[in-house]
Design an enzyme around this catalytic site. Sequence first.
Site, mmCIF file in Angstrom:
data_model
loop_
_atom_site.group_PDB
_atom_site.id
_atom_site.type_symbol
_atom_site.label_atom_id
_atom_site.label_comp_id
_atom_site.label_asym_id
_atom_site.label_seq_id
_atom_site.Cartn_x
_atom_site.Cartn_y
_atom_site.Cartn_z
ATOM 1 N N TYR A 64 111.379 -91.912 75.399
ATOM 2 C CA TYR A 64 111.923 -92.816 74.370
ATOM 3 C C TYR A 64 113.420 -92.525 74.228
ATOM 4 C CZ TYR A 64 111.683 -95.068 69.672
ATOM 5 O OH TYR A 64 111.819 -95.876 68.575
ATOM 6 N N TYR A 218 100.004 -93.173 66.517
ATOM 7 C CA TYR A 218 101.045 -92.138 66.440
ATOM 8 C C TYR A 218 101.667 -92.054 65.050
ATOM 9 C CZ TYR A 218 105.674 -90.099 67.002
ATOM 10 O OH TYR A 218 106.810 -89.340 66.835
ATOM 11 N N HIS A 219 102.012 -93.232 64.506
ATOM 12 C CA HIS A 219 102.741 -93.221 63.234
ATOM 13 C C HIS A 219 101.854 -92.765 62.086
ATOM 14 C CE1 HIS A 219 105.008 -95.901 65.924
ATOM 15 N NE2 HIS A 219 106.035 -95.268 65.389
ATOM 16 N N LYS A 572 114.975 -92.828 49.306
ATOM 17 C CA LYS A 572 115.508 -92.909 50.660
ATOM 18 C C LYS A 572 116.773 -93.750 50.511
ATOM 19 C CE LYS A 572 113.719 -92.235 54.058
ATOM 20 N NZ LYS A 572 113.785 -91.011 54.920
ATOM 21 N N ASP A 576 116.525 -96.400 56.650
ATOM 22 C CA ASP A 576 115.481 -95.530 57.189
ATOM 23 C C ASP A 576 114.248 -95.550 56.290
ATOM 24 O OD1 ASP A 576 114.022 -93.429 58.306
ATOM 25 O OD2 ASP A 576 115.092 -91.956 57.095
ATOM 26 N N HIS A 578 111.269 -93.697 56.937
ATOM 27 C CA HIS A 578 110.340 -92.561 57.102
ATOM 28 C C HIS A 578 110.166 -91.877 55.747
ATOM 29 C CE1 HIS A 578 111.684 -93.042 61.303
ATOM 30 N NE2 HIS A 578 110.448 -92.701 61.553
HETATM 31 C C1 SCD Z 1 97.389 -97.054 87.120
HETATM 32 N N1 SCD Z 1 97.045 -98.147 87.814
HETATM 33 C C2 SCD Z 1 96.019 -97.835 88.601
HETATM 34 C C3 SCD Z 1 95.756 -96.475 88.384
HETATM 35 N N2 SCD Z 1 96.627 -96.016 87.469
HETATM 36 N N3 SCD Z 1 95.317 -98.578 89.444
HETATM 37 C C4 SCD Z 1 94.328 -97.956 90.116
HETATM 38 N N4 SCD Z 1 94.037 -96.642 89.982
HETATM 39 C C5 SCD Z 1 94.711 -95.869 89.141
HETATM 40 N N5 SCD Z 1 94.407 -94.597 89.049
HETATM 41 C C6 SCD Z 1 97.687 -99.467 87.739
HETATM 42 C C7 SCD Z 1 97.444 -100.169 86.419
HETATM 43 O O1 SCD Z 1 96.256 -100.931 86.429
HETATM 44 C C8 SCD Z 1 98.677 -101.016 86.285
HETATM 45 O O2 SCD Z 1 98.545 -102.195 87.026
HETATM 46 C C9 SCD Z 1 99.751 -100.189 86.929
HETATM 47 O O3 SCD Z 1 99.093 -99.280 87.789
HETATM 48 C C10 SCD Z 1 100.568 -99.394 85.899
HETATM 49 O O4 SCD Z 1 99.704 -98.484 85.250
HETATM 50 P P1 SCD Z 1 99.493 -98.429 83.699
HETATM 51 O O5 SCD Z 1 98.370 -97.514 83.471
HETATM 52 O O6 SCD Z 1 99.400 -99.773 83.096
HETATM 53 O O7 SCD Z 1 100.849 -97.683 83.239
HETATM 54 P P2 SCD Z 1 102.164 -98.261 82.581
HETATM 55 O O8 SCD Z 1 102.692 -99.441 83.284
HETATM 56 O O9 SCD Z 1 103.063 -97.107 82.418
HETATM 57 O O10 SCD Z 1 101.662 -98.748 81.158
HETATM 58 C C11 SCD Z 1 101.126 -97.827 80.249
HETATM 59 C C12 SCD Z 1 100.715 -98.523 78.992
HETATM 60 C C13 SCD Z 1 101.914 -99.290 78.412
HETATM 61 C C14 SCD Z 1 99.625 -99.560 79.314
HETATM 62 C C15 SCD Z 1 100.166 -97.525 78.007
HETATM 63 O O11 SCD Z 1 101.567 -100.058 77.272
HETATM 64 C C16 SCD Z 1 103.074 -98.385 78.062
HETATM 65 O O12 SCD Z 1 103.799 -97.980 78.917
HETATM 66 N N6 SCD Z 1 103.291 -98.078 76.834
HETATM 67 C C17 SCD Z 1 104.444 -97.307 76.410
HETATM 68 C C18 SCD Z 1 104.751 -97.514 74.988
HETATM 69 C C19 SCD Z 1 105.936 -96.719 74.549
HETATM 70 O O13 SCD Z 1 106.782 -96.302 75.305
HETATM 71 N N7 SCD Z 1 106.103 -96.505 73.266
HETATM 72 C C20 SCD Z 1 107.131 -95.753 72.674
HETATM 73 C C21 SCD Z 1 106.916 -95.645 71.220
HETATM 74 P P3 SCD Z 1 98.399 -103.612 86.318
HETATM 75 O O14 SCD Z 1 99.561 -103.708 85.360
HETATM 76 O O15 SCD Z 1 98.479 -104.583 87.429
HETATM 77 O O16 SCD Z 1 97.119 -103.580 85.583
HETATM 78 C C22 SCD Z 1 107.942 -94.814 70.570
HETATM 79 C C23 SCD Z 1 107.903 -94.780 69.108
HETATM 80 O O17 SCD Z 1 107.374 -95.649 68.432
HETATM 81 C C24 SCD Z 1 108.546 -93.586 68.536
HETATM 82 C C25 SCD Z 1 108.482 -93.413 67.078
HETATM 83 C C26 SCD Z 1 109.251 -94.374 66.237
HETATM 84 O O18 SCD Z 1 110.280 -94.893 66.636
HETATM 85 O O19 SCD Z 1 108.797 -94.597 65.132
#
Ligand code: SCD
Length: 699
Positions: A64, A218-219, A572, A576, A578
């Site tokens: 992040y 998470y939150h 606050k 923000d 939080h």
């Molecule tokens: C993965 N794939 C596989 C596989 N592993 N296929 C076959 N065999 C395996 N073993 C395939 C999947 O099907 C997918 O294809 C592709 O590979 C990518 O894999 P994925 O598992 O979908 O991974 P990714 O693309 O990284 O996605 C992961 C999530 C996604 C689905 C979880 O939603 C994500 O990345 N979320 C991140 C959220 C985030 O960063 N949040 C930050 C929050 P297909 O796509 O074709 O199916 C921060 C926050 O809020 C902080 C606090 C605050 O601010 O308050």
Amino acid sequence: MRTTTVGQIKSEFMKEQYRNQQSLFTQSDLSGLENLDYKPGAAPYLRGAYESMYTGKPWTIRQYTGFGSAEETNRAFKKSLSEGASGLSVAFDLPTHLGFDSTDSRAIAEVGKTGVAIDSVDDMKRLFEGINLNDVSVSMTMNGAILPVLAAFLVAAQENGFNIGDLKGTIQNDILKEFMVRNTWIHAPTPSLKISTDIIEYLSHNAPSFNSQSISGYHFQEAGAEPSLELALTLANAKIYLDNAQARNLDLNTFCHRLSFFFGVGMNFFDEIAKLRAARVLWSNEVIQRGGNAKAARMKIHCQTSGWSLAEQEPHNNLIRTTIEAMSAIFGGTQSLHTNAFDEALSIPTEESARLALNTQLILQEETGITDIVDPWGGSYFMESRTQQIINQTQQWLTLIENNGGVIKALESGWIHQIIHQQALQTQADIDANRKPFIGVNRYQSDYKPTNIRKIDNKAIIQNQQKSIEALKLKRSDKHVTLALNELTQAAQSGTRNLLALTMEAIRARATIGECTNALLKVWPRYNPTVSFSANQYGDLRSNESEWHRVKKKVSAVRKHHSKKPKILLCKLGLDGHDRGIKTVAAGLSDIGFDATLTPLFLTPEDIVELFLKDNYCALGISMLSGSHVELVSKVANKLVANASFTRDNLPLFVGGIIPHEDDQLLKDAGVKSIFRPGTVIEVIADQIVMNITTLTNY
Ligand code: SCD
């Protein structure tokens, strides 16, 4: 039982277990467990979302990241990718979250401080300049100003030559938890939920590879919820999103596999693994029950190591905590992971700490062999029975939520806030009383203070943002922008058209994020509910301790002297939201004898001064986590000194939160009497306040 109150919930159900009650598990603990015979990659996905798990593709390393300008964050993205990250995750600054342009007077102090400042599609193009969006998936944490920010991302991608049908990534789009804990909403719940469903609808038709939600637990964990409550609230919210999408006749098997999930992973090592395994089973059962197929029922998860478990004291210990938490996420089968930097309880990460956080994942992924085995805990007597316990506890919570009217009613009645707040008070009381070990905080303390932290001086960033907005407005057709914004307002009024498609047209015409937000605010004004805290719980949990009683007597002496409780205003300041810390402090100070009032969120220095002077408060406590403490607290102090009978010396002003030690003098010069950092126990805060107010001339 339809109206269960928090008080009716048995204390052992509320209490987080710091130690497991049973220490030996045997085959008999597996008897009756239902899901053990399924392979990984098959519903109900107990053993993992994919058959081959990390042997087929390791989890995505997605840190992040975001601060300052789009250009600076773009450099940080490229650095992170070149050093081994496999995806991107954008942290926006608070003004962007709340739909203020960087030129707005309410935004100035916080521009670029805790995330990147984005005002328009041109900023978004700068943010992803030179990054191939066909190869790299991008996650965006955005819920409040989600329409214009997502629109800017999609239009920027189109204008850079990408087909949005091919884009991979995730938008958080989880507004319910904003109302429950995270607090970056703009409009009230009903229109916000309409916006959320518009986004699911638009993306499922036009960007089918893009995850349209990252439904967050998470939150809740950060706000105080223990694992099964975190999971229950996440699933309860997810079910509302499913209901809304299905009510719009969206096909479950078309949109549901793009609803993803996001959990916090704290120091409760085994429970966090069990929680992720339990989560997949519960979600799979829910979707299949609604007629979804196995693909729709596969829960995909992003995890972030816990912010609450980071200590400001001896911050290098946080590297160890983060590594352990990351291992829980991996053993639990996460698809994507963010590991916190060790200095995040002090400021946003430095280059060094960000690199160490990334390397933590690389070392786990490439040096340990952890990716060679699918679900290594599968079949463990202990882990399987613990997973089932978490499933059961989560179901109990879900029933309680239903008994309290369901998510929306329980949210509106304040029940959900109260439950989470009470768990936070329990945990904080256990830390403060040294029942829950926190090395370097309540045990084995040292005086070590780190010096190298990142500070954002945002003057240059604000100037740049101003220039960019001016340039954008010069080259656009104002007539075209006004037409597009009017259409957006009308569509919000009528409620019949998809707002994302229309916002994209306004953004394409070069409307700013703030202008699009204002077009919607004409129909749906800014929402601002009250914030409350629970009295008599924290104090009861500390009531056996001598130091608590000593300070309570001191507060009582002040009350006797003035024939009333000392009145303190707690708030606050700025954008923000939080509020776990300030709610805990309000509850603690109230229980130790103060008459504590908590203000609504998002107040300006002017608002706070007005409230403070309206009533006979003897102290003002401000919680700051946004890095804008020097600017905003100084403004409050200056206004109090200018408007009332205060001098810098007798100003009863106290500040708590993430405050770098090097800013202490600046705050003290402004008139702040004491600064309380994370880990300060309530009796120390109360003692300091009493000591100061009794020696100040006007009290
Ligand atoms: C993965 N794939 C596989 C596989 N592993 N296929 C076959 N065999 C395996 N073993 C395939 C999947 O099907 C997918 O294809 C592709 O590979 C990518 O894999 P994925 O598992 O979908 O991974 P990714 O693309 O990284 O996605 C992961 C999530 C996604 C689905 C979880 O939603 C994500 O990345 N979320 C991140 C959220 C985030 O960063 N949040 C930050 C929050 P297909 O796509 O074709 O199916 C921060 C926050 O809020 C902080 C606090 C605050 O601010 O308050």
